[in-house]
Design a protein around this motif. Structure first.
Motif, PDB file in Angstrom:
ATOM      1  N   ILE A  82      86.086  15.291  -8.280  1.00 55.58           N
ATOM      2  CA  ILE A  82      85.402  14.406  -9.237  1.00 55.58           C
ATOM      3  C   ILE A  82      83.937  14.830  -9.322  1.00 55.58           C
ATOM      4  O   ILE A  82      83.293  15.073  -8.302  1.00 55.58           O
ATOM      5  CB  ILE A  82      85.503  12.938  -8.802  1.00 55.58           C
ATOM      6  N   PHE A  83      83.418  14.931 -10.541  1.00 55.32           N
ATOM      7  CA  PHE A  83      82.048  15.383 -10.761  1.00 55.32           C
ATOM      8  C   PHE A  83      81.226  14.207 -11.278  1.00 55.32           C
ATOM      9  O   PHE A  83      81.433  13.728 -12.392  1.00 55.32           O
ATOM     10  CB  PHE A  83      82.041  16.521 -11.774  1.00 55.32           C
ATOM     11  N   ALA A 100      83.584  24.165 -16.829  1.00 60.55           N
ATOM     12  CA  ALA A 100      83.820  25.537 -16.374  1.00 60.55           C
ATOM     13  C   ALA A 100      84.577  25.621 -15.053  1.00 60.55           C
ATOM     14  O   ALA A 100      85.024  26.706 -14.668  1.00 60.55           O
ATOM     15  CB  ALA A 100      82.492  26.280 -16.245  1.00 60.55           C
ATOM     16  N   HIS A 101      84.726  24.511 -14.360  1.00 63.84           N
ATOM     17  CA  HIS A 101      85.333  24.540 -13.024  1.00 63.84           C
ATOM     18  C   HIS A 101      86.660  23.774 -13.032  1.00 63.84           C
ATOM     19  O   HIS A 101      86.689  22.544 -13.114  1.00 63.84           O
ATOM     20  CB  HIS A 101      84.368  23.955 -11.990  1.00 63.84           C
ATOM     21  N   GLU A 102      87.744  24.523 -12.916  1.00 63.17           N
ATOM     22  CA  GLU A 102      89.076  23.930 -12.996  1.00 63.17           C
ATOM     23  C   GLU A 102      89.376  22.985 -11.841  1.00 63.17           C
ATOM     24  O   GLU A 102      90.262  22.131 -11.956  1.00 63.17           O
ATOM     25  CB  GLU A 102      90.133  25.032 -13.047  1.00 63.17           C
ATOM     26  N   ASP A 103      88.666  23.142 -10.733  1.00 64.25           N
ATOM     27  CA  ASP A 103      88.907  22.252  -9.600  1.00 64.25           C
ATOM     28  C   ASP A 103      88.299  20.865  -9.814  1.00 64.25           C
ATOM     29  O   ASP A 103      88.586  19.932  -9.061  1.00 64.25           O
ATOM     30  CB  ASP A 103      88.350  22.861  -8.305  1.00 64.25           C
ATOM     31  N   ILE A 163      84.624  17.803 -25.079  1.00 68.09           N
ATOM     32  CA  ILE A 163      84.778  17.790 -23.626  1.00 68.09           C
ATOM     33  C   ILE A 163      86.256  17.602 -23.309  1.00 68.09           C
ATOM     34  O   ILE A 163      86.840  16.567 -23.640  1.00 68.09           O
ATOM     35  CB  ILE A 163      83.929  16.667 -22.987  1.00 68.09           C
ATOM     36  N   SER A 164      86.863  18.596 -22.682  1.00 70.44           N
ATOM     37  CA  SER A 164      88.299  18.530 -22.413  1.00 70.44           C
ATOM     38  C   SER A 164      88.624  17.748 -21.146  1.00 70.44           C
ATOM     39  O   SER A 164      89.735  17.244 -20.991  1.00 70.44           O
ATOM     40  CB  SER A 164      88.876  19.945 -22.297  1.00 70.44           C
ATOM     41  N   THR A 165      87.663  17.641 -20.227  1.00 72.64           N
ATOM     42  CA  THR A 165      87.875  16.927 -18.965  1.00 72.64           C
ATOM     43  C   THR A 165      87.697  15.429 -19.175  1.00 72.64           C
ATOM     44  O   THR A 165      86.743  15.010 -19.840  1.00 72.64           O
ATOM     45  CB  THR A 165      86.877  17.417 -17.907  1.00 72.64           C
ATOM     46  N   PRO A 166      88.572  14.587 -18.644  1.00 68.82           N
ATOM     47  CA  PRO A 166      88.374  13.133 -18.762  1.00 68.82           C
ATOM     48  C   PRO A 166      87.008  12.726 -18.220  1.00 68.82           C
ATOM     49  O   PRO A 166      86.568  13.209 -17.173  1.00 68.82           O
ATOM     50  CB  PRO A 166      89.508  12.562 -17.906  1.00 68.82           C
ATOM     51  N   ALA A 192      98.905  15.946 -12.473  1.00 67.55           N
ATOM     52  CA  ALA A 192      98.966  17.363 -12.827  1.00 67.55           C
ATOM     53  C   ALA A 192      97.863  17.729 -13.819  1.00 67.55           C
ATOM     54  O   ALA A 192      97.749  17.098 -14.877  1.00 67.55           O
ATOM     55  CB  ALA A 192     100.334  17.687 -13.427  1.00 67.55           C
ATOM     56  N   PRO A 193      97.049  18.734 -13.509  1.00 65.03           N
ATOM     57  CA  PRO A 193      95.896  19.061 -14.370  1.00 65.03           C
ATOM     58  C   PRO A 193      96.278  19.467 -15.781  1.00 65.03           C
ATOM     59  O   PRO A 193      95.592  19.090 -16.740  1.00 65.03           O
ATOM     60  CB  PRO A 193      95.205  20.199 -13.623  1.00 65.03           C
TER      61      PRO A 193
END
Length: 259
Positions: free
Chosen positions: A18-19, A49-52, A95-98, A202-203
């Motif tokens: 989580i960012f 940029a960070h898949e994790d 923004i693709s990340t939730p 699942a990502p």
């Protein structure tokens, strides 16, 4: 595991996928100036940029989310707009990340628009939303007029947009703008819990769900922003817009001239 990163106006922290992005200008009620907008854009780029990193959280330091545009900076010609990405580098960005907004205290003007650009909102009971721009001779072109009427009843959105009155979090929750209410000081904690429940999944599935849901509306949003900008550009460039910012900075009532 945590990893921290800081700029003068934005702090970031990685917590188990989580960012957390924290606007850190509490003395200015986390108002957004040009430097803060650029720092937020950089933070979002890092998240993407960070898949994790599975989920992002946007919040503010010092018990305030954001008072929106820094009108003193605006009066001096400093615009917190990033080309192609909108206010604070967020409101028009893809923004693709939730992304979850964790809101304490004020989220006014551009602060509400940043929250609207997020996928979910967790708010403390003492939080306050509002599109106050009309009081300063400007309009909310970064999502307030496009997204707010889609998230709450149309007539309520118009009431808020035309009066500049605030929307308390408990009323916002009744209208469905806020996903969850917390006690004061607990919005980030609950947002982290919500983010953790998302990050367990699942990502590829997470990315697909957000993409389908957002692209279902993408064209209408893009068209709405284009049409809106044609109408509002003269307002934002007007004498009254400058007068509103100067009146705020000088702590006086504005003198509108309709030009």
């Amino acid at each position: 595991m945590t990893k921290d990163s800081n700029t003068p106006t934005v702090r970031t922290e990685e917590i188990d996928g989580i960012f957390v992005i924290t606007i850190d200008r509490p003395k200015a009620r986390n108002a957004i100036d040009g430097a803060t907008a650029r720092a937020l854009a950089t933070a979002v780029d890092y998240l993407e940029a960070h898949e994790d990193l599975r989920v992002g959280i946007l919040t503010g330091a010092g018990g305030v989310f954001s008072a929106g545009m820094d009108l003193k900076a605006f009066a001096a010609g400093d615009m917190p707009i990033i080309e192609g990405r909108g206010f604070a580098g967020i409101t028009r960005a893809k923004i693709s990340t939730p992304l979850i907004a964790a809101v304490e205290g004020y989220a006014l003007g551009g602060g509400t628009e940043m929250a609207l650009a997020c996928d979910m909102i967790v708010a403390a009971r003492n939080a306050t939303f509002g599109q106050t721009e009309v009081r300063y001779g400007i309009v909310p072109p970064e999502g307030g007029m496009v997204r707010l009427p889609e998230r709450i009843p149309h007539n309520i959105a118009l009431e808020l947009l035309l009066t500049g009155e605030s929307l308390p979090a408990e009323r916002a929750e009744r209208f469905g703008l806020v996903n969850e209410l917390t006690e004061p000081g607990q919005a980030l904690t609950r947002a982290l819990e919500l983010a953790s429940s998302i990050a367990l999944n699942a990502p590829l599935a997470i990315e697909a769900v957000k993409r389908v849901v957002n692209e279902r509306r993408a064209f209408s949003d893009q068209d709405a922003f284009v049409d809106q900008d044609l109408i509002t550009a003269p307002v934002l460039a007007s004498h009254d817009a400058q007068e509103g910012a100067h009146a705020f900075a000088e702590r006086r009532q504005p003198h509108w001239q309709r030009r």
